[in-house]
Design a protein around this motif. Structure first.
Motif, PDB file in Angstrom:
ATOM      1  N   TRP A 128     -11.141  60.251 -16.855  1.00  0.00           N
ATOM      2  CA  TRP A 128     -10.671  59.119 -16.055  1.00  0.00           C
ATOM      3  C   TRP A 128      -9.151  59.074 -15.991  1.00  0.00           C
ATOM      4  N   LEU A 129      -8.510  59.480 -17.093  1.00  0.00           N
ATOM      5  CA  LEU A 129      -7.050  59.456 -17.150  1.00  0.00           C
ATOM      6  C   LEU A 129      -6.471  60.532 -16.231  1.00  0.00           C
ATOM      7  N   ASN A 130      -7.110  61.683 -16.226  1.00  0.00           N
ATOM      8  CA  ASN A 130      -6.681  62.765 -15.329  1.00  0.00           C
ATOM      9  C   ASN A 130      -6.692  62.272 -13.876  1.00  0.00           C
ATOM     10  N   GLU A 131      -7.808  61.622 -13.507  1.00  0.00           N
ATOM     11  CA  GLU A 131      -7.941  61.155 -12.132  1.00  0.00           C
ATOM     12  C   GLU A 131      -7.008  59.970 -11.854  1.00  0.00           C
ATOM     13  N   ALA A 132      -6.802  59.133 -12.863  1.00  0.00           N
ATOM     14  CA  ALA A 132      -5.888  57.992 -12.695  1.00  0.00           C
ATOM     15  C   ALA A 132      -4.467  58.474 -12.440  1.00  0.00           C
ATOM     16  N   VAL A 133      -4.043  59.487 -13.192  1.00  0.00           N
ATOM     17  CA  VAL A 133      -2.696  60.046 -12.982  1.00  0.00           C
ATOM     18  C   VAL A 133      -2.587  60.608 -11.558  1.00  0.00           C
ATOM     19  N   GLY A 134      -3.610  61.330 -11.138  1.00  0.00           N
ATOM     20  CA  GLY A 134      -3.592  61.920  -9.790  1.00  0.00           C
ATOM     21  C   GLY A 134      -3.481  60.879  -8.699  1.00  0.00           C
ATOM     22  N   HIS A 135      -4.327  59.853  -8.786  1.00  0.00           N
ATOM     23  CA  HIS A 135      -4.338  58.820  -7.740  1.00  0.00           C
ATOM     24  C   HIS A 135      -3.096  57.939  -7.801  1.00  0.00           C
ATOM     25  N   ALA A 136      -2.664  57.596  -9.022  1.00  0.00           N
ATOM     26  CA  ALA A 136      -1.553  56.648  -9.171  1.00  0.00           C
ATOM     27  C   ALA A 136      -0.233  57.200  -8.666  1.00  0.00           C
ATOM     28  N   THR A 137      -0.137  58.515  -8.595  1.00  0.00           N
ATOM     29  CA  THR A 137       1.146  59.111  -8.213  1.00  0.00           C
ATOM     30  C   THR A 137       1.189  59.567  -6.767  1.00  0.00           C
ATOM     31  N   SER A 138       0.112  60.171  -6.276  1.00  0.00           N
ATOM     32  CA  SER A 138       0.184  60.853  -4.978  1.00  0.00           C
ATOM     33  C   SER A 138       0.386  59.898  -3.796  1.00  0.00           C
ATOM     34  N   TRP A 139      -0.066  58.644  -3.918  1.00  0.00           N
ATOM     35  CA  TRP A 139       0.078  57.727  -2.780  1.00  0.00           C
ATOM     36  C   TRP A 139       1.539  57.441  -2.474  1.00  0.00           C
ATOM     37  N   MET A 140       2.401  57.557  -3.487  1.00  0.00           N
ATOM     38  CA  MET A 140       3.828  57.296  -3.252  1.00  0.00           C
ATOM     39  C   MET A 140       4.417  58.285  -2.250  1.00  0.00           C
ATOM     40  N   ILE A 141       3.886  59.506  -2.216  1.00  0.00           N
ATOM     41  CA  ILE A 141       4.372  60.487  -1.232  1.00  0.00           C
ATOM     42  C   ILE A 141       3.373  60.616  -0.068  1.00  0.00           C
ATOM     43  N   TYR A 175      -1.297  78.145 -25.382  1.00  0.00           N
ATOM     44  CA  TYR A 175      -0.449  77.094 -24.802  1.00  0.00           C
ATOM     45  C   TYR A 175      -1.222  76.099 -23.926  1.00  0.00           C
ATOM     46  N   SER A 176      -2.525  76.230 -23.877  1.00  0.00           N
ATOM     47  CA  SER A 176      -3.276  75.345 -22.978  1.00  0.00           C
ATOM     48  C   SER A 176      -4.136  74.329 -23.715  1.00  0.00           C
ATOM     49  N   THR A 177      -4.046  74.310 -25.040  1.00  0.00           N
ATOM     50  CA  THR A 177      -4.943  73.421 -25.788  1.00  0.00           C
ATOM     51  C   THR A 177      -4.340  72.039 -26.058  1.00  0.00           C
ATOM     52  N   ARG A 178      -3.022  71.936 -25.992  1.00  0.00           N
ATOM     53  CA  ARG A 178      -2.353  70.668 -26.349  1.00  0.00           C
ATOM     54  C   ARG A 178      -2.537  69.624 -25.248  1.00  0.00           C
ATOM     55  N   PHE A 179      -2.773  68.367 -25.635  1.00  0.00           N
ATOM     56  CA  PHE A 179      -2.883  67.295 -24.644  1.00  0.00           C
ATOM     57  C   PHE A 179      -1.483  66.986 -24.086  1.00  0.00           C
ATOM     58  N   PRO A 180      -1.307  67.033 -22.763  1.00  0.00           N
ATOM     59  CA  PRO A 180       0.044  66.855 -22.199  1.00  0.00           C
ATOM     60  C   PRO A 180       0.421  65.384 -22.043  1.00  0.00           C
ATOM     61  N   ASP A 220      -0.402  68.505 -12.264  1.00  0.00           N
ATOM     62  CA  ASP A 220      -1.159  68.776 -13.499  1.00  0.00           C
ATOM     63  C   ASP A 220      -2.577  68.212 -13.386  1.00  0.00           C
ATOM     64  N   ALA A 221      -2.681  67.018 -12.771  1.00  0.00           N
ATOM     65  CA  ALA A 221      -4.016  66.412 -12.595  1.00  0.00           C
ATOM     66  C   ALA A 221      -4.876  67.240 -11.643  1.00  0.00           C
ATOM     67  N   GLN A 222      -4.261  67.775 -10.587  1.00  0.00           N
ATOM     68  CA  GLN A 222      -5.011  68.606  -9.632  1.00  0.00           C
ATOM     69  C   GLN A 222      -5.663  69.797 -10.338  1.00  0.00           C
ATOM     70  N   HIS A 223      -4.971  70.319 -11.351  1.00  0.00           N
ATOM     71  CA  HIS A 223      -5.497  71.479 -12.088  1.00  0.00           C
ATOM     72  C   HIS A 223      -6.347  71.059 -13.290  1.00  0.00           C
ATOM     73  N   ASP A 224      -6.708  69.764 -13.381  1.00  0.00           N
ATOM     74  CA  ASP A 224      -7.554  69.258 -14.475  1.00  0.00           C
ATOM     75  C   ASP A 224      -6.942  69.512 -15.845  1.00  0.00           C
ATOM     76  N   ILE A 225      -5.620  69.513 -15.900  1.00  0.00           N
ATOM     77  CA  ILE A 225      -4.954  69.859 -17.158  1.00  0.00           C
ATOM     78  C   ILE A 225      -5.036  68.708 -18.167  1.00  0.00           C
ATOM     79  N   ILE A 226      -4.993  67.469 -17.673  1.00  0.00           N
ATOM     80  CA  ILE A 226      -5.041  66.323 -18.593  1.00  0.00           C
ATOM     81  C   ILE A 226      -6.443  66.199 -19.195  1.00  0.00           C
ATOM     82  N   ALA A 227      -7.460  66.352 -18.361  1.00  0.00           N
ATOM     83  CA  ALA A 227      -8.851  66.398 -18.854  1.00  0.00           C
ATOM     84  C   ALA A 227      -9.739  67.005 -17.775  1.00  0.00           C
TER      85      ALA A 227
END
Lengths: 64, 297
Positions: free
Chosen positions: B101-114, B33-38, B86-93
């Motif tokens: 870069w996408l993993n880190e982009a998701v992490g940064h783009a979302t967390s600043w809102m909170i 269950y961990s191989t699919r790209f989320p 999910d990004a914190q756990h490096d699940i995207i990449a």
């Protein structure tokens, strides 16, 4: 720099109160048509309530 | 010789297996269950961000009423955390992969809102995984409470200036040798207040209150309740198979943000969030054989 930073963090509740809480109270009162007592303007009233609450939060370390 | 699938064995048969074999079966399911790209979590992250940003011109121009903006903003804020998780756990990449870069982009783009720097969320959350339910070292230990109402009150209380949670997060950064991030945390907080203040003193105090500050507070209470209190408290102890539980939520899997399957996440944090229900169902006999608390789920 570190000293300035610590000072800012130490007075964060007061900064929050005057930067945000005061205009929220004033504009909130205006929005629902609530007038301030004793002939005060809503902004003056908000400064007393918001500033006072901020001061209490500053001293106690908590807002509620 | 290939291993039999775990579902072909009863719980009693699984209990008789030697630990390495049971572990191997568990890992087989986890890897499956961990191989699919989320991709859903990426769409979720940026869709949620765009939706929340769009609320501002829509409300300020009078296109939608403020009360509607408030409801949508509260949903947006509640939906912020899981993509960054999910990004914190490096699940995207993972580091070194093409889409890192996408993993880190998701992490940064979302967390600043909170109002949290992504790096701080990552360091403190991985610390939570390392020391789950440890009274001294778990950064989320303050979300423990004897009942739901105490959990809600505790969550609000832990967002106050004198809260222990602030100190626990600070200690986590110090342990990681990332004192430099303290400055980033302060910068985020000050920027948040500066934006709220600028909006408020320019006549948009209620918009700032109802599109950001209050939705943020409601969302944090909701997130801490379902992501931290419900799976770890009350009564959970330390240990790989004892530090979290599964349960059947009154608000369902979506309402509890799939935290009903939190056991799988703590055992195998590299499984994408949206894969945890299926992984849980297949892994359930093994978890039962290991005497995990499964709460009827």
């Amino acid at each position: 720099m570190e000293r300035l930073l610590k000072l800012i963090i130490a007075v964060l509740p007061l900064i929050f109160a005057f930067a945000f809480l005061v205009p929220v109270i004033a504009q909130g009162m205006d929005a629902i048509g609530l007038s301030a007592p004793f002939g005060l303007s809503t902004l003056t009233f908000a400064l007393i309530i918001g500033g006072g609450w901020g001061l209490i939060a500053q001293i106690r370390g908590r807002w509620i | 010789m290939s291993e039999p699938p775990s579902t072909a064995l009863t719980v009693d048969e699984l209990r008789q297996l030697p630990e390495p074999q049971l572990r191997k079966l568990e890992l087989q399911i986890a890897r499956k269950y961990s191989t699919r790209f989320p991709w859903e979590i990426v769409v979720w992250a940026f869709g949620n961000l765009v939706c929340w940003l769009a609320l501002w011109p829509l409300v300020l121009s009078g296109t939608i009423p403020l009360w509607l903006g408030f409801i949508v903003a509260t949903l947006n804020m509640s939906l912020v955390y899981l993509p960054t998780h999910d990004a914190q756990h490096d699940i995207i990449a993972r580091p070194g992969q093409k889409l890192r870069w996408l993993n880190e982009a998701v992490g940064h783009a979302t967390s600043w809102m909170i109002i949290y720097p992504y790096q701080v969320l990552r360091i403190s959350h991985l610390d939570h995984h390392r020391h789950t339910n440890n009274l001294e070292l778990d950064v989320d230990i303050t979300s423990h409470a004897p009942n739901a109402w105490a959990a809600i009150w505790g969550s609000i209380r832990q967002r106050q200036p004198d809260a222990k949670r602030n100190q626990d997060y600070l200690a986590s950064l110090m342990r990681a040798g990332r004192e430099d991030l303290i400055l980033v945390v302060v910068a985020y907080r000050l920027t948040f207040i500066a934006i709220l203040g600028a909006l408020a003193w320019n006549g948009f105090a209620l918009e700032a209150l109802l599109l950001w500050w209050l939705p943020y507070q409601i969302a944090m209470t909701y997130l801490i309740f379902f992501l931290s209190w419900a799976p770890h408290s009350p009564g959970m102890s330390e240990g790989r198979y004892r530090n979290t539980k599964s349960w059947k939520s009154k608000v369902g899997a979506i309402g509890s943000m799939w935290m009903e399957y939190h056991t799988v996440h703590h055992l195998h944090p590299y499984i994408p969030l949206l894969n945890t229900p299926a992984a849980y169902r297949e892994m359930r006999p093994i978890l039962e054989a290991r005497d995990c608390e499964l709460g009827g789920r």
